[in-house]
Design a protein around this motif. Structure first.
Motif, PDB file in Angstrom:
ATOM      1  N   PRO A   1      14.896  78.788  81.136  1.00  0.00           N
ATOM      2  CA  PRO A   1      15.872  77.901  80.511  1.00  0.00           C
ATOM      3  C   PRO A   1      15.649  77.738  79.004  1.00  0.00           C
ATOM      4  O   PRO A   1      14.625  78.139  78.468  1.00  0.00           O
ATOM      5  N   PHE A   2      16.631  77.118  78.346  1.00  0.00           N
ATOM      6  CA  PHE A   2      16.537  76.856  76.906  1.00  0.00           C
ATOM      7  C   PHE A   2      15.296  76.031  76.592  1.00  0.00           C
ATOM      8  O   PHE A   2      14.564  76.315  75.650  1.00  0.00           O
ATOM      9  N   GLU A   3      15.059  74.991  77.387  1.00  0.00           N
ATOM     10  CA  GLU A   3      13.857  74.182  77.246  1.00  0.00           C
ATOM     11  C   GLU A   3      13.160  74.090  78.590  1.00  0.00           C
ATOM     12  O   GLU A   3      13.800  73.859  79.612  1.00  0.00           O
ATOM     13  N   SER A   4      11.854  74.296  78.559  1.00  0.00           N
ATOM     14  CA  SER A   4      11.062  74.196  79.785  1.00  0.00           C
ATOM     15  C   SER A   4      10.121  73.014  79.622  1.00  0.00           C
ATOM     16  O   SER A   4       9.098  73.105  78.948  1.00  0.00           O
ATOM     17  N   ASN A   5      10.474  71.880  80.213  1.00  0.00           N
ATOM     18  CA  ASN A   5       9.687  70.664  80.021  1.00  0.00           C
ATOM     19  C   ASN A   5       9.274  70.056  81.354  1.00  0.00           C
ATOM     20  O   ASN A   5       9.293  70.717  82.386  1.00  0.00           O
ATOM     21  N   GLU A   6       8.908  68.782  81.316  1.00  0.00           N
ATOM     22  CA  GLU A   6       8.395  68.145  82.528  1.00  0.00           C
ATOM     23  C   GLU A   6       9.453  68.004  83.620  1.00  0.00           C
ATOM     24  O   GLU A   6       9.139  67.723  84.777  1.00  0.00           O
ATOM     25  N   GLU A   7      10.731  68.185  83.283  1.00  0.00           N
ATOM     26  CA  GLU A   7      11.799  68.092  84.271  1.00  0.00           C
ATOM     27  C   GLU A   7      11.955  69.393  85.078  1.00  0.00           C
ATOM     28  O   GLU A   7      12.788  69.476  85.969  1.00  0.00           O
ATOM     29  N   VAL A   8      11.171  70.400  84.731  1.00  0.00           N
ATOM     30  CA  VAL A   8      11.202  71.673  85.451  1.00  0.00           C
ATOM     31  C   VAL A   8      10.139  71.659  86.546  1.00  0.00           C
ATOM     32  O   VAL A   8       8.953  71.473  86.269  1.00  0.00           O
ATOM     33  N   THR A   9      10.557  71.843  87.789  1.00  0.00           N
ATOM     34  CA  THR A   9       9.623  71.868  88.921  1.00  0.00           C
ATOM     35  C   THR A   9       9.596  73.271  89.505  1.00  0.00           C
ATOM     36  O   THR A   9      10.641  73.810  89.888  1.00  0.00           O
ATOM     37  N   PRO A  10       8.412  73.911  89.570  1.00  0.00           N
ATOM     38  CA  PRO A  10       8.355  75.269  90.119  1.00  0.00           C
ATOM     39  C   PRO A  10       8.601  75.298  91.620  1.00  0.00           C
ATOM     40  O   PRO A  10       8.184  74.395  92.351  1.00  0.00           O
ATOM     41  N   VAL A  11       9.312  76.342  92.072  1.00  0.00           N
ATOM     42  CA  VAL A  11       9.511  76.590  93.503  1.00  0.00           C
ATOM     43  C   VAL A  11       8.542  77.690  93.906  1.00  0.00           C
ATOM     44  O   VAL A  11       8.601  78.803  93.377  1.00  0.00           O
ATOM     45  N   TYR A  12       7.640  77.389  94.856  1.00  0.00           N
ATOM     46  CA  TYR A  12       6.552  78.309  95.168  1.00  0.00           C
ATOM     47  C   TYR A  12       6.764  79.099  96.459  1.00  0.00           C
ATOM     48  O   TYR A  12       7.369  78.614  97.419  1.00  0.00           O
ATOM     49  N   LYS A  13       6.238  80.309  96.448  1.00  0.00           N
ATOM     50  CA  LYS A  13       6.053  81.102  97.672  1.00  0.00           C
ATOM     51  C   LYS A  13       4.548  81.236  97.864  1.00  0.00           C
ATOM     52  O   LYS A  13       3.817  81.526  96.903  1.00  0.00           O
ATOM     53  N   GLU A  14       4.072  81.005  99.063  1.00  0.00           N
ATOM     54  CA  GLU A  14       2.633  81.025  99.330  1.00  0.00           C
ATOM     55  C   GLU A  14       2.205  82.351  99.958  1.00  0.00           C
ATOM     56  O   GLU A  14       2.923  82.944 100.761  1.00  0.00           O
ATOM     57  N   PHE A  15       1.014  82.787  99.545  1.00  0.00           N
ATOM     58  CA  PHE A  15       0.402  83.993 100.098  1.00  0.00           C
ATOM     59  C   PHE A  15      -0.986  83.657 100.638  1.00  0.00           C
ATOM     60  O   PHE A  15      -1.687  82.816 100.074  1.00  0.00           O
ATOM     61  N   LYS A  16      -1.362  84.325 101.691  1.00  0.00           N
ATOM     62  CA  LYS A  16      -2.707  84.170 102.224  1.00  0.00           C
ATOM     63  C   LYS A  16      -3.689  84.886 101.298  1.00  0.00           C
ATOM     64  O   LYS A  16      -3.462  86.026 100.906  1.00  0.00           O
ATOM     65  N   GLY A  17      -4.768  84.195 100.919  1.00  0.00           N
ATOM     66  CA  GLY A  17      -5.771  84.799 100.043  1.00  0.00           C
ATOM     67  C   GLY A  17      -6.539  85.902 100.725  1.00  0.00           C
ATOM     68  O   GLY A  17      -6.647  85.929 101.969  1.00  0.00           O
ATOM     69  N   TRP A  18      -7.112  86.816  99.935  1.00  0.00           N
ATOM     70  CA  TRP A  18      -7.834  87.934 100.547  1.00  0.00           C
ATOM     71  C   TRP A  18      -9.278  87.590 100.881  1.00  0.00           C
ATOM     72  O   TRP A  18      -9.904  88.271 101.685  1.00  0.00           O
ATOM     73  N   LYS A  19      -9.788  86.503 100.291  1.00  0.00           N
ATOM     74  CA  LYS A  19     -11.092  85.954 100.664  1.00  0.00           C
ATOM     75  C   LYS A  19     -12.191  87.015 100.784  1.00  0.00           C
ATOM     76  O   LYS A  19     -12.960  87.042 101.751  1.00  0.00           O
ATOM     77  N   SER A  20     -12.263  87.903  99.816  1.00  0.00           N
ATOM     78  CA  SER A  20     -13.312  88.926  99.831  1.00  0.00           C
ATOM     79  C   SER A  20     -13.577  89.394  98.404  1.00  0.00           C
ATOM     80  O   SER A  20     -12.724  89.240  97.518  1.00  0.00           O
ATOM     81  N   ASP A  21     -14.756  89.947  98.187  1.00  0.00           N
ATOM     82  CA  ASP A  21     -15.144  90.425  96.860  1.00  0.00           C
ATOM     83  C   ASP A  21     -14.578  91.835  96.651  1.00  0.00           C
ATOM     84  O   ASP A  21     -14.955  92.774  97.353  1.00  0.00           O
TER      85      ASP A  21
END
Length: 318
Positions: free
Chosen positions: A254-274
């Motif tokens: 957007p033109f301005e990205s401020n505190e009124e912007v809320t991210p919409v997330y997609k979750e992924f399972k972590g790989w939990k390994s080195d």
């Protein structure tokens, strides 16, 4: 190439101090005021140090800066730094001076490969970044044309480099910023501190809205993902796929990205390994492959290289 005068640095510090809570987060190197003189057509360029009138030109610009500084309640003494600065000018005079745009194009005409590395991130671009929390130059790939004197049709690949998560130094919008233990953990593992200032970097989840915007604006042909190993220990990894603004999901920056912007997330399972010892893409955990595949799908760009550690040998090339 413009010279940063001692008074440019002083102006930078005075201006930033006067902004108070609304400060930009300048590195205080004098870059902003130097660009102001460049666009105001008052600047001194490197070639000017060969002129017999150089000291006179310097003093004229210095006096202009002193007049500007009188507007601020700011004490300063540049005498010691100014002496070192003129010693540096004498050191520069020892070098051969060239017309760099002529030389670069001569190399290209001779089929010599040129690798140009941009400074700072795309969202700090003076025209297309998160204004006013930006730098003073064009940080998009098009900056190579104006910065080096190279025509657009001479640019081949555009390689986009991004982290597996997001960071920012100083002030400015950061929709996916984490203020919890997860953000602290990313900073600790990734050693996220400003290269110039040493300030702690703000950390958060990957922002695909910003990344897709950067891919579009730069004409990115392939991607390199850095610091994927920093996320080795997390159970869940999130990616922002859109912003919610006034109750509506928005997929563009957007033109301005401020505190009124809320991210919409997609979750992924972590790989939990080195993954630091992995050198072949096939050997990556399935969870990491899913993460990379999703980024490729969303950006439309192949991720060609994945960094799995800080050493230059710790990379996976696909």
């Amino acid at each position: 190439a413009h010279l940063i005068l001692p008074t440019h640095r002083t102006l930078d510090a005075a201006s930033e101090a006067a902004k108070g809570k609304s400060k930009i987060g300048s590195t205080l190197k004098g870059i902003g005021p130097t660009y102001m003189d460049k666009t105001g057509r008052n600047g001194l360029r490197v070639g000017d140090i060969l002129s017999p009138e150089f000291r006179q030109r310097y003093d004229t610009l210095k006096q202009k800066h002193i007049a500007l500084l009188s507007q601020y309640d700011f004490s300063y003494d540049i005498s010691e730094y100014e002496q070192k600065w003129f010693e540096a000018v004498e050191a520069l005079r020892r070098f051969p001076f060239i017309e760099s745009e002529i030389e670069v194009n001569r190399y290209i005409d001779s089929d010599v490969a040129i690798l140009a590395e941009g400074a700072q991130g795309s969202m700090l671009d003076i025209d297309f970044g998160t204004y006013p929390f930006v730098t003073s130059s064009n940080t998009m790939s098009a900056g190579v044309c104006t910065g080096l004197g190279v025509a657009p049709n001479r640019v081949g690949k555009v390689i986009g480099i991004f982290k597996a998560y997001c960071t920012r130094v100083g002030s400015g919008p950061f929709p996916t910023e984490l203020f919890d233990e997860t953000g602290e953990e990313i900073r600790r593992i990734g050693k996220e501190y400003g290269a110039t200032t040493g300030r702690p970097r703000r950390c958060g989840w990957l922002d695909l809205v910003a990344l897709k915007y950067a891919v579009m604006m730069n004409g990115v042909s392939e991607l390199i993902m850095m610091k994927s190993d920093v996320l080795n220990s997390f159970d869940t990894i999130k990616v922002a796929t859109a912003y919610e603004i006034d109750g509506k999901a928005v997929g563009y920056f957007p033109f301005e990205s401020n505190e009124e912007v809320t991210p919409v997330y997609k979750e992924f399972k972590g790989w939990k390994s080195d993954i630091c010892s992995v050198r072949n893409y096939e050997d990556f955990p399935a969870e990491l492959k899913d993460y990379i595949a999703f980024i490729e799908q969303e950006t439309g760009c192949p991720v060609r290289i994945i960094s799995v550690g800080p050493d230059r040998s710790e990379i996976v090339i696909r």
